[in-house]
Each structure stands twice: as structure tokens, then as C-alpha cells.
Scaffold this motif. Structure first.
Motif, PDB file in Angstrom:
ATOM      1  N   GLN A 276      10.156  24.496  15.626  1.00  0.00           N
ATOM      2  CA  GLN A 276      11.476  23.432  15.741  1.00  0.00           C
ATOM      3  C   GLN A 276      12.455  23.769  15.682  1.00  0.00           C
ATOM      4  OE1 GLN A 276      10.723  19.056  16.551  1.00  0.00           O
ATOM      5  NE2 GLN A 276      13.166  20.212  17.047  1.00  0.00           N
ATOM      6  N   LYS A 277      13.915  23.473  17.289  1.00  0.00           N
ATOM      7  CA  LYS A 277      15.037  23.833  16.870  1.00  0.00           C
ATOM      8  C   LYS A 277      16.170  22.882  16.089  1.00  0.00           C
ATOM      9  CE  LYS A 277      15.296  27.275  20.184  1.00  0.00           C
ATOM     10  NZ  LYS A 277      15.765  27.803  21.890  1.00  0.00           N
ATOM     11  N   LEU A 278      16.207  22.939  15.160  1.00  0.00           N
ATOM     12  CA  LEU A 278      17.806  22.659  14.809  1.00  0.00           C
ATOM     13  C   LEU A 278      18.914  22.903  15.142  1.00  0.00           C
ATOM     14  CD1 LEU A 278      16.880  22.572  10.754  1.00  0.00           C
ATOM     15  CD2 LEU A 278      15.692  20.940  12.475  1.00  0.00           C
ATOM     16  N   LEU A 279      19.361  21.778  15.504  1.00  0.00           N
ATOM     17  CA  LEU A 279      20.661  22.207  16.545  1.00  0.00           C
ATOM     18  C   LEU A 279      22.222  21.425  16.182  1.00  0.00           C
ATOM     19  CD1 LEU A 279      17.953  21.943  20.508  1.00  0.00           C
ATOM     20  CD2 LEU A 279      19.313  24.063  18.962  1.00  0.00           C
ATOM     21  N   PRO A 280      22.913  21.423  16.817  1.00  0.00           N
ATOM     22  CA  PRO A 280      24.296  20.553  16.706  1.00  0.00           C
ATOM     23  C   PRO A 280      23.943  19.265  17.840  1.00  0.00           C
ATOM     24  CG  PRO A 280      24.830  22.611  16.816  1.00  0.00           C
ATOM     25  CD  PRO A 280      23.353  22.767  17.771  1.00  0.00           C
TER      26      PRO A 280
ATOM     27  N   ARG B  61      18.896  14.993  13.034  1.00  0.00           N
ATOM     28  CA  ARG B  61      19.556  14.563  11.872  1.00  0.00           C
ATOM     29  C   ARG B  61      18.775  13.891  11.446  1.00  0.00           C
ATOM     30  NH1 ARG B  61      24.675  13.353  11.437  1.00  0.00           N
ATOM     31  NH2 ARG B  61      26.286  14.003  13.410  1.00  0.00           N
ATOM     32  N   GLU B  62      17.645  13.674  12.170  1.00  0.00           N
ATOM     33  CA  GLU B  62      16.048  12.389  12.224  1.00  0.00           C
ATOM     34  C   GLU B  62      15.458  13.634  10.902  1.00  0.00           C
ATOM     35  OE1 GLU B  62      14.350  11.023  15.056  1.00  0.00           O
ATOM     36  OE2 GLU B  62      15.869   9.708  15.800  1.00  0.00           O
ATOM     37  N   ILE B  63      14.990  14.937  11.632  1.00  0.00           N
ATOM     38  CA  ILE B  63      14.309  15.560  10.711  1.00  0.00           C
ATOM     39  C   ILE B  63      14.961  15.724   9.344  1.00  0.00           C
ATOM     40  CG2 ILE B  63      13.700  18.010  10.804  1.00  0.00           C
ATOM     41  CD1 ILE B  63      13.127  17.704  13.839  1.00  0.00           C
TER      42      ILE B  63
END
Length: 283
Positions: A136-140, A146-148
Motif C-alpha cells: 500500500q503506497k502512502l501518497l501526498p 489520510r484515512e490510513i
């Protein structure tokens, strides 16, 4: 206290050695590794030897990236889909050929995320992708991100996986992507890592960019057995190192789009790869 955070080495041991020495020179006392240790470069055992030796001599924390999942799946799953794949998965097959049992044991021992507490400091969450899923990528500027992270207790969250160094989120949570040591995106002929420094209670950060001797790396790739296993993937890697543009995944997607037979991704025909690289301007 200074902490070096390194992610996405992908077997580029030249870049790894350079980043580790630079971090030492900057006074790093701890080293946090965020996964994807092998996968795209020749002589994977050289990377593992560097990591094992460094681990013995320094204060290190390691977590597992998605690449490590591929090797473990290959070990345990008799139906692993890429076992009989073609040159599309040639880099994976090449790498697995040289992985040793101790490497698999090491990868299997690693969590996909880790909560780190240093006395007097705000806790830090280490993850490759997200804490629950290392793919899972955390992206700008991404509502899903934001939810994660809203569900995480830690204020400071460090990640990798996208190979794009920078601030992912800066609100009540600070999410930092360390970038890629081995194959950074949006960066020309360079390596990336992250330095953290404590002020006694909070963490300050500094994004580090170092020059990479891409001529040496490219020569090694082209002269190695890896080039025979994965000629198109390797050419795509070299292009990323030179330009910081068009990831291997993007090149694969283009080749799959060209494939009129819609083969499984791991059987994408060589002629489709060749046409994709030509259309993308990858030499």
C-alpha cells in the motif's frame, strides 16, 4: 541523536555503501531500514553481505518490504505465479537463484511495520508501504492516505515503496518518505535517504541526496548474467537511474497494453516489451 533511514535498496550495493558511509560521516548513531533489499541489480549477495556485517557493528532496525514477500512466496507457494514466467520476471528469477537460506530466514523474521520508542522522544512508526500492507503506497494529497494514518497512534510515520522522497503528509501526523537508495524516482543519477535528528523531544528531518556513479552501475548490469535474464526490465532500470522517469512498473503496464493477447503480466511477450520501450524512449 541522529538516525539514518534507508529504503528500497533493490540490490544496488554501490549506492548502499555510499549512503551508509555518508550517514556515518554525518554522525548517525542508529539505522532504520524500510525494506526492499534486493530485486533489480546484479550480485544480490554483495548487498546482503554488506547488510549483515553492518547489522553486527551498528544499532539497526529492519522491516520487510514487498520484495521480500516475493521471495517468501516463491519458497512456500508451489503455485507461485512467477516461477515459470518469462523475461518479465527475469530479474526476480535471477535474484532468487542467488538468495540463500539464511537470507530467507532473515526476511521471514522481519515485521512489515514496527513501533519504535526512544526514551524522551516521540514514538515513530516504520513501514515500507502502510503498517498493515507493505504494498500500500502512502501518497501526498491522497484522501486514502489520510484515512490510513489517522488510525495510527504515532505522530511520526516513516515509509518508502513509492521511491519518491519527500513529505507525504504534514498535519497532526508527519509522514515522511525516505526515498530510494537504489532506484529513486524524480531524481537524476543519485541516491536518496532520510536523516532524523532529535532535539530532546521532537524529531527534525533532512532529506539527503547523494550522487550515484551510474556509469559503473550500468556497466555492471550490462555485463552481468542479469541482463540475460531480464533485458527489458534492466534497460528500464538504467533509464530510471539516468532520468528519474518512467518506472519499471509503468514500462510493464505499457507492454501489457500493447499485448493483443492480454497475457498474464508475468508472461508479457518480449516483442511487446521491445515496442513499449521504443514508444517510451527507453534505450
Amino acid at each position: 541523536m541522529k538516525v539514518a533511514v534507508l529504503s528500497d535498496i533493490h540490490g544496488n550495493y554501490h549506492a548502499l555503501e555510499n549512503c551508509l558511509q555518508d550517514a556515518k560521516d554525518r554522525g548517525a548513531e542508529k539505522f532504520w531500514f524500510l525494506g526492499d533489499y534486493l530485486g533489480e541489480f546484479p550480485y544480490p549477495q554483495k548487498t546482503m553481505e554488506i547488510l549483515y556485517k553492518f547489522k553486527e557493528e551498528n544499532d539497526c532496525v529492519f522491516i520487510r518490504g514487498n520484495k521480500e514477500n516475493y521471495w517468501l512466496d516463491r519458497k512456500y507457494n508451489p503455485d507461485c505465479e512467477w516461477i515459470d514466467g518469462n523475461s518479465t520476471v527475469g530479474a526476480m528469477k535471477y535474484c532468487y537463484k542467488y538468495i540463500e537460506q539464511k537470507d530467507l530466514d532473515f526476511f521471514e523474521s522481519l515485521p512489515i511495520s514496527r513501533h519504535v520508542v526512544i526514551q524522551g522522544m516521540e514514538p515513530v512508526l516504520l513501514c515500507h508501504g502502510s503498517a498493515e500492507n507493505n504494498r500500500q503506497k502512502l501518497l501526498p494529497n491522497d484522501e486514502k492516505t489520510r484515512e490510513i494514518v489517522e488510525n495510527y497512534h504515532e505522530k511520526y510515520i516513516l515509509c518508502g515503496h513509492s521511491h519518491v522522497q519527500g513529505v507525504v503528509l504534514d498535519s497532526d501526523k508527519l509522514v515522511l518518505n525516505a526515498g530510494s537508495v537504489g532506484v529513486p524516482m524524480n531524481s537524476v543519477e543519485s541516491s536518496k535517504y532520510l536523516m532524523l535528528e532529535s532535539d530532546g523531544s521532537q524529531w527534525k528531518y533532512d532529506f539527503i541526496t547523494l550522487p550515484m556513479d551510474v556509469d559503473k552501475v550500468e556497466e555492471e548490469i550490462r555485463q552481468s548474467e542479469l541482463m540475460e535474464y531480464a533485458p527489458f526490465w534492466s534497460r528500464s532500470v538504467i533509464h530510471v537511474l539516468r532520468t528519474g522517469e518512467i518506472s519499471q512498473g509503468t514500462a510493464l503496464s505499457k507492454a501489457m497494453e500493447i499485448d493483443e493477447y492480454k497475457s498474464p503480466w508475468y508472461l508479457t511477450p518480449d516483442e511487446c516489451w521491445e515496442k513499449a520501450l521504443e514508444e517510451l524512449g527507453i534505450g
